[in-house]
Design an enzyme around this catalytic site. Structure first.
Site, PDB file in Angstrom:
ATOM      1  N   ASP A 103      89.749  -8.481  17.410  1.00  0.00           N
ATOM      2  CA  ASP A 103      90.297  -9.554  18.246  1.00  0.00           C
ATOM      3  C   ASP A 103      91.554  -9.066  18.957  1.00  0.00           C
ATOM      4  O   ASP A 103      92.226  -8.143  18.483  1.00  0.00           O
ATOM      5  CB  ASP A 103      90.661 -10.768  17.382  1.00  0.00           C
ATOM      6  CG  ASP A 103      89.434 -11.397  16.745  1.00  0.00           C
ATOM      7  OD1 ASP A 103      88.329 -11.206  17.272  1.00  0.00           O
ATOM      8  OD2 ASP A 103      89.606 -12.064  15.700  1.00  0.00           O
TER       9      ASP A 103
HETATM   10  N1  URA Z   1      87.545 -10.403  11.647  1.00  0.00           N
HETATM   11  C1  URA Z   1      88.281 -11.184  12.468  1.00  0.00           C
HETATM   12  O1  URA Z   1      88.374 -12.372  12.274  1.00  0.00           O
HETATM   13  N2  URA Z   1      88.900 -10.581  13.509  1.00  0.00           N
HETATM   14  C2  URA Z   1      88.854  -9.261  13.754  1.00  0.00           C
HETATM   15  O2  URA Z   1      89.474  -8.776  14.708  1.00  0.00           O
HETATM   16  C3  URA Z   1      88.084  -8.465  12.882  1.00  0.00           C
HETATM   17  C4  URA Z   1      87.441  -9.065  11.834  1.00  0.00           C
END
Ligand code: URA
Length: 243
Positions: A103
């Site tokens: 993310d």
């Molecule tokens: N899980 C999440 O919620 N975000 C990420 O960036 C990676 C795994």
């Protein structure tokens, strides 16, 4: 392999541009200018210099980036710059892409490669390559939450409302880190998986970091925003047929 072909394969632009760089004396091998684009070299293990910077030859590029917050993994970022902007032009030019996604607000180890087969191997649910995440949560992380994460939780629908995931998603390992921290090892790479798993146990992720992908650990001396070469897929997957 011809020197112009070597440069072309490593992302230094069109064949014409590569020949031009060589003609203009921008390319050195073993410290000496080579101005013949047709000069023949064994590319395996070759180090070459372009405009003063040394590059190792790699048939396939495999690098890790210490992703900072504020960058998107998408090829067409919408609100923040792309992680691709943190890589040098030759790596972008030869088509490296992120292996899965982190993310925008997640930090940590992001692999990038131009090896499509490897991307498939590392992201396909069949191969179960474990990833380690460290989350700092809004509420204390207690033993009951850890047990539920290990037993399996039903993921909440995410905002895109794609579909409800019917199966339970389990952490391979779940350990508390201080009062509000949790270290999770996951086999899958579902959309917002850590955030949704923590939401499923009535907590909320405030910061998320990935220190490890398979066997590969983010080096402590790799600053955020910097990248380095990965020796090969074995550094992530272990030796073929090995323990
Ligand atoms: N899980 C999440 O919620 N975000 C990420 O960036 C990676 C795994």
């Amino acid at each position: 392999m011809r020197l112009s072909q070597i440069l072309f394969s490593q992302g230094f632009g069109s064949r014409r541009l590569c020949a031009g760089l060589i003609h203009h004396g921008e390319v050195k091998i073993h410290g000496d200018v080579v101005d013949d684009p047709d000069a023949d070299f064994d590319p395996q293990g070759l180090q070459f210099e372009v405009s003063g910077k040394t590059w190792p030859y790699h048939e396939k590029a495999l690098v890790m980036l210490h992703k900072p917050a504020g960058y998107e993994c998408s090829q067409k970022p919408r609100h923040h710059p792309s992680v691709m902007s943190l890589l040098p032009a030759p790596l972008r030019e030869r088509g490296v892409q992120p292996v899965g996604r982190l993310d925008e607000d997640t930090t940590g180890l992001l692999l990038l490669t131009d090896d499509g087969t490897l991307i498939h191997k590392l992201t396909s649910p069949k191969h179960h390559v474990p990833k380690v995440y460290e989350a700092h949560c809004k509420h204390p992380v207690d033993a009951e939450q850890l047990e539920r994460l290990l037993a399996g939780v039903e993921l909440h629908e995410h905002e895109l409302k794609v579909h409800r995931e019917p199966e339970l998603v389990k952490a391979l390992a779940a350990e508390a880190m201080g009062t509000h921290g949790v270290r999770l090892t996951l086999a899958e790479g579902k959309y917002h998986q850590v955030k949704r798993m923590m939401a499923a146990v009535s907590n909320r992720v405030e910061r998320l970091h990935r220190p490890q992908f398979g066997d590969l650990v983010l080096p402590a001396d790799l600053p955020q925003g910097q990248w380095c070469w990965v020796a090969g897929p074995e550094a992530i997957l272990g030796a073929p047929g090995g323990a």
